[in-house]
Enzyme design. Structure first.
Site, PDB file in Angstrom:
ATOM      1  N   SER A  39       8.152  24.261 -42.099  1.00  7.30           N
ATOM      2  CA  SER A  39       7.178  25.391 -42.098  1.00  7.30           C
ATOM      3  C   SER A  39       7.142  26.126 -40.893  1.00  7.30           C
ATOM      4  CB  SER A  39       5.827  24.881 -42.334  1.00  7.30           C
ATOM      5  OG  SER A  39       5.287  24.147 -41.340  1.00  7.30           O
ATOM      6  N   SER A  51       8.766  19.567 -40.570  1.00  8.97           N
ATOM      7  CA  SER A  51       8.463  20.890 -40.143  1.00  8.97           C
ATOM      8  C   SER A  51       8.966  21.427 -38.960  1.00  8.97           C
ATOM      9  CB  SER A  51       6.995  21.671 -40.409  1.00  8.97           C
ATOM     10  OG  SER A  51       6.837  22.000 -41.740  1.00  8.97           O
ATOM     11  N   LYS A  77       2.721  28.441 -32.740  1.00  8.68           N
ATOM     12  CA  LYS A  77       2.912  28.420 -34.020  1.00  8.68           C
ATOM     13  C   LYS A  77       1.389  28.741 -34.440  1.00  8.68           C
ATOM     14  CE  LYS A  77       3.802  25.741 -38.077  1.00  8.68           C
ATOM     15  NZ  LYS A  77       4.285  24.227 -38.684  1.00  8.68           N
TER      16      LYS A  77
HETATM   17  N1  GLN Z   1       8.303  21.053 -46.064  1.00 10.84           N
HETATM   18  C1  GLN Z   1       7.248  19.798 -45.949  1.00 10.84           C
HETATM   19  C2  GLN Z   1       6.257  20.330 -47.001  1.00 10.84           C
HETATM   20  O1  GLN Z   1       6.204  21.388 -47.754  1.00 10.84           O
HETATM   21  C3  GLN Z   1       6.820  19.710 -44.837  1.00 10.84           C
HETATM   22  C4  GLN Z   1       6.188  20.793 -44.404  1.00 10.84           C
HETATM   23  C5  GLN Z   1       5.599  20.202 -42.747  1.00 10.84           C
HETATM   24  O2  GLN Z   1       6.033  19.310 -42.318  1.00 10.84           O
HETATM   25  N2  GLN Z   1       4.559  21.026 -42.553  1.00 10.84           N
HETATM   26  O3  GLN Z   1       5.425  19.751 -47.194  1.00 10.84           O
END
Ligand code: GLN
Length: 497
Positions: A159, A183, A78
């Site tokens: 994400s 995410s 990532k």
């Molecule tokens: N979807 C969540 C956010 O937008 C989690 C994102 C994540 O876990 N990095 O913050």
């Protein structure tokens, strides 16, 4: 001939050891798959030359009988993990040309174990999002398609959308991700693969671009629970460079994967039955319970009474920490600089040009809840509620060993859907955020398909430091569902390796 991109990581390791295949062949097959899947936009930076070089070195070690734990296994990283001398962008314009002079601890551990890096995977900008549509480098496309013939392009979740899409389509055998509020688990569910976020403190955060430091945790994507266990093994462990990393022995995650669940108590939290959740997710949850009972587990009802406060709590704490972490991008020290008349104007221009809308929204929310006058009402209050949410879990664990829930309230949605209203997007995290706030290990395992043929995941949440039970229960679901031992093909169908 076997399609090498359809092998599981564990079977590839066996074949490499027995000299049935070479690491170079394995890498070449995956690089070819990356080429043929360019339209998914899963990668921000590809490192084919490096991968070939690493594969060659792996072959040398196999020849000498000096193979390491992940020797020759093609992975994707990532693009939130700093990789020395390889561009690391966090999918933001502000870091478009940032080349870190150091390696994150997690990626260093993977390199030390002989892994092959094929490149840096796309994500939501600074890991903020649930659909991978906030990336400066464009959205990622889910390799799955609905069987309704509408041909809509679907989001891979976020994400870590690039990671999930790359693993699901066979471009890499496994990938790293990070999970702040879901995410890893939500994209794993959307792409029909396994995603595990360990206990907060299990993996070092050193060298991971910070979003919300008290929540961020690295974890693993793979196509099977066994493969996820192998990758997580290599990523885990104490690191003196991260003050929140915990000095605790890392057990052998793949040792007790299979076997009966006799004596194990699985809790079903009643608050996870949310209004408007599709019936097929509800049914899958029921099926999951039955599968675990068939394996000898006892299913008990539990209550996590503060669950309804988890999302609002998360969307105060995460933006608060983000606004503080992202203050470092000022055009002076890192990345982009848009010069102005004076220093203040330089800050303003740099940040306005460098950050996307969602990131700016978070910075504004975070700055607001941390500001004098609102700090006690929002931020301190949220911290108190966070404690109550953790206490809920600890009380539940007096009655059970793990929890079983759906991973997400829906299957993958189409690109563009849920974009009109940020709250709608935030609702995606309803089942994943509570465990993040409590710092607990959680995993999504593919458990079934919806009526449109799209994958749905079930989530297993464990006690602190009990990734072993999470993986064992996940493995049990995986075997019962009979879905995840084979990779996904581009048309959304699974085919034999
Ligand atoms: N979807 C969540 C956010 O937008 C989690 C994102 C994540 O876990 N990095 O913050």
């Amino acid at each position: 001939m076997t399609d090498l991109t359809k092998l599981t990581l564990s079977s590839a390791l066996k074949k490499l050891k027995s000299k049935e295949i070479k690491a170079s062949e394995l890498t070449d097959a995956h690089l070819a798959k990356i080429e043929s899947n360019k339209d998914l936009n899963a990668f921000i930076t590809e490192t084919h030359d490096l991968a070939r070089q690493q594969a060659k070195q792996a072959d040398d070690r196999y020849a000498k009988g000096e193979a390491k734990a992940l020797d020759g296994i093609p992975l994707g990283i990532k693009d939130l993990f700093c990789t020395k001398d390889i561009r690391t962008t966090a999918a933001s314009k502000i870091l478009e040309n940032f080349i870190p002079p150091y390696e994150s601890t997690v990626t260093q551990k993977l390199l030390d174990d002989g892994a092959v890096f094929t490149g840096k995977l796309n994500l939501d900008e600074f890991a903020m999002g649930s659909s991978n549509t906030t990336s400066y480098f464009g959205n990622v496309i889910n390799p799955w398609k609905r069987n309704t013939g509408d041909n809509a392009q679907l989001v891979p979740g976020g994400s870590s959308g690039g990671s999930a899409a790359a693993v699901a389509s066979g471009m890499v055998m496994a990938a790293t991700g990070t999970d702040t509020g879901g995410s890893i688990r939500q994209p794993a569910s959307f792409c029909g693969i396994v995603g595990i976020k360990p206990t907060y403190g299990r993996c070092s955060r050193f060298g991971i671009v910070a979003f919300s430091s008290s929540l961020d945790q690295a974890g693993a994507f793979a196509r099977t629970t066994e493969d996820a266990a192998l990758l997580l093994q290599s990523m885990s462990g104490f690191d003196p460079k991260d003050s929140t990393s915990v000095d605790k022995a890392v057990p052998d995650f793949s040792k007790n994967l299979t076997g009966s669940l006799k004596g194990l108590k699985v809790g079903i939290p009643k608050e996870y039955r949310v209004e408007g959740m599709p019936l097929e997710i509800e049914n899958l949850w029921e099926k999951g319970k039955e599968w675990l009972e068939e394996e000898g587990a006892e299913v008990v009802d539990v209550s996590l009474p503060h669950t309804k406060y988890a999302l609002p709590t998360y969307y105060i704490i995460a933006p608060a920490e983000a606004s503080s972490n992202l203050a470092r991008y000022d055009g002076v020290r890192y990345g982009l600089r848009a010069p102005g008349q004076d220093i203040t104007e330089t800050y303003e221009k740099t940040r306005a040009e460098g950050f996307g809308d969602e990131v700016m929204r978070r910075i504004m929310i975070g700055t607001y809840v941390l500001s004098a006058g609102y700090y006690d009402a929002y931020y301190i209050q949220a911290q108190k509620v966070r404690r109550l949410i953790r206490d809920d879990f600890m009380n539940a664990y007096k009655k059970c060993d793990v929890l079983l829930t759906p991973t997400a309230p829906s299957a993958a949605f189409a690109i563009g859907e849920n974009e009109d209203d940020p709250i709608k997007m935030y609702l995606n995290d309803v089942f994943t955020v509570p465990a993040s706030l409590a710092g607990l290990p959680g995993m999504s395992v593919p458990a079934g398909l919806d009526t449109k043929g799209l994958p749905l995941g079930l989530q297993i949440i464990g006690k602190p430091w009990d990734e072993e039970t999470v993986l064992k229960v996940g493995n049990s679901i995986e075997r019962a569902a009979g879905l995840s031992t084979m990779p996904v093909t581009m048309d959304g169908k699974r085919s034999a390796a």
